[in-house]
Enzyme design. Sequence first.
Site, PDB file in Angstrom:
ATOM      1  N   ILE A 126     -56.471  97.618 -38.345  1.00 26.68           N
ATOM      2  CA  ILE A 126     -55.654  98.950 -38.908  1.00 26.68           C
ATOM      3  C   ILE A 126     -54.568  98.393 -39.495  1.00 26.68           C
ATOM      4  O   ILE A 126     -53.954  98.779 -40.472  1.00 26.68           O
ATOM      5  CB  ILE A 126     -55.629  99.949 -38.031  1.00 26.68           C
TER       6      ILE A 126
ATOM      7  N   CYS B  54     -46.678  92.514 -31.626  1.00 30.01           N
ATOM      8  CA  CYS B  54     -46.429  92.356 -33.097  1.00 30.01           C
ATOM      9  C   CYS B  54     -45.762  91.088 -33.671  1.00 30.01           C
ATOM     10  O   CYS B  54     -44.977  90.375 -32.513  1.00 30.01           O
ATOM     11  CB  CYS B  54     -45.881  93.427 -33.749  1.00 30.01           C
TER      12      CYS B  54
END
Lengths: 306, 270
Positions: free
Chosen positions: A75, A134
């Site tokens: 995503i 991340c």
Amino acid sequence: MGQRMADLSIDFAGVQLRNPVLLASGTCNYGQELLPLTDFARLGGLVTKTITPQPRGGNPPQRIVETPAGMLNSIGLQNPGLEAFVEKQWPLLADLDAQVVVNIAGFTVEEFGQMAASLEALAGIAALEVNISCPNVEAGGDNFATRPQTAAAAIAAVRSRTQRPVIAKLTPNVTDIAEIARAVVDAGADAVSLINTLVGMAIDVEQRRPVLGGITGGLSGPAIKPVALAMVWKVAQAVDVPVMGIGGITSARDALEFMVAGASAGQVGTASFANPNAGVEIVEDLYAYCDERGIDRIASLVGSLR
Amino acid sequence: MIDEQARLLSNREVAADFYLARLNAPHIAVRIEPGQFVNIQVGAGVAPLLRVPLSVSGADREAGIIEVLYEAVGPKTRALSQVGPDAALPTLSPSRQGLAAPSEGTRVVLVGCGICVPPLLYWGLKLRQRSYQTALLVGARTADKHLSNELLAPAADAVHLATDDGSLGHAGLVTDLLQNELAEKGPCAVYCCGPHGMMQAVAAICLEAQVPCQVSLEEYMACGIGICVGCAVELATAKGDTDYGRYARVCVDGPAFDARQIKWGNAWPT
Ligand SMILES: Cc1cc2nc3c(=O)[nH]c(=O)nc-3n(C[C@H](O)[C@H](O)[C@H](O)COP(=O)(O)OP(=O)(O)OC[C@H]3O[C@@H](n4cnc5c(N)ncnc54)[C@H](O)[C@@H]3O)c2cc1C
Ligand SMILES: Cc1cc2nc3c(=O)[nH]c(=O)nc-3n(C[C@H](O)[C@H](O)[C@H](O)COP(=O)(O)O)c2cc1C
Ligand code: FES
């Protein structure tokens, strides 16, 4: 059904949960789409899709592919960004009869701190779950969650800017997850949640191309449950803060396995895609299980592995 | 958004690996519009894991029946083809953006491919009931990948077929048929469903000919209800990485879109 006796409530790092079942980040968006299909009042709570400081468009399609007993997603943290979240998504979330955990991420240590600080004024957030999986743009794009030092730095930045319970969400894509868990707890995390998705890949042989636009993606669903269970068990022994178990939970039995392994609560992710009411059905089945077995408090099962 | 236990009434093979299933789903049947889809659960949530999104190819509101036409191509659709009558199948209908009718009197051209025609069949039938003139153009690799005339005919006043190998109808692409249609009969409204490349070609032809074109998109879906953000399609208005609105969710923002809204390729004019 007879009269319900069991107490499913859990005190999770100071957050009072009606029951130990939450919906996982990125698998319930910001709750609204599920309103006609499930009843948040019967869930322990929900975790929002990750919010980053700036809006993000996300990765190019194809973003999803089913794999044996699981799926890959790429995503790319598509989200409206902090400002729009506070203005548009939060007021609707705050109206839900549920504990709302807000999941945040940043791309520098400072951004993690800023995210926490900016949310501090919003009344009603139950806890912050920190998605440290991340890229750290100040360290060549290395993932924060993969080294104890960077994971700890991100959590410390959040810790110093919030009074709320801080849940560090751990990635399984590491050699020793217990080492990372200890580092984030030392940095001030009140709890840990695990696991995030495992890095995976799908290839189209005819085209000789990756199936996903992002080339690799995150594996989730029943396929990852055994990996998640082993990691929860390991981490629960390594730290003395509550653990939230995540990974392939599809039934009450799956949730119970995580609790026995040491998790105080669990999150349902991919299962909601096939059955948007999966979380509530798991709660119902947990009641049935406890009542049948004469278990008064589900909390008594936590870490009960013999 | 409706999730109902649909009861399978029949499920028969209508062409090589193509199946037509009729389901009793009264709540969905009264609301479903052409261009919309249902998301059917065929497994118990492990293998197959996800639901199968299928366009509705017909609905009978009074009888509470919906129809889907599908090709058995992989685990989910093959499992569905094995399900027998009376089985209960959890069926979810997001009921979002269906196809929109053109102004009265406009000639309609429906452009599809092999198994991508189901939404066009439902749409064609509805439009004919409202007295629109419709033509249905269908392309397929080979003759046996075409649905029978019996299934196609109710949707259009005229049906034209094309095959890549020339084994049935025009030898060539369905876009050739569209070019002919536009050259011979002039202005019309085009509705299209097919693989990305075919829809891109149709969208380009329509842009050039200045005729309106709506497409029914089929992106890979995990949830079909807007919670996974997986079924992304890039919009022509996309403005870079930090544009949250760069991608639409096909399941809840579509599946029908005006072709001009979509960024079909990197070179697509915006
Ligand atoms: C809105 C929509 C409407 C559709 N309508 C029809 C229809 O009317 N008739 C029909 O035959 N097919 C239709 N499809 C495609 C159909 O959903 C797929 O063929 C089916 O999901 C394949 O699953 P599988 O396990 O059988 O095959 P797989 O081997 O898993 O896949 C076969 C092909 O289907 C695609 N696919 C697989 N899973 C999905 C999924 N969850 N979502 C979308 N694509 C997928 C794959 O990319 C591949 O190209 C539609 C898809 C969408 C999104
Ligand atoms: C489509 C999808 C999107 C996700 N997005 C996020 C996210 O934004 N932030 C996050 O921390 N985890 C995200 N996750 C990970 C889940 O929260 C969860 O950790 C993982 O999927 C494992 O649980 P499951 O097997 O029950 O799905 C996402 C997972 C999926 C499948
Ligand atoms: S399929 Fe999940 S958002 Fe569209």
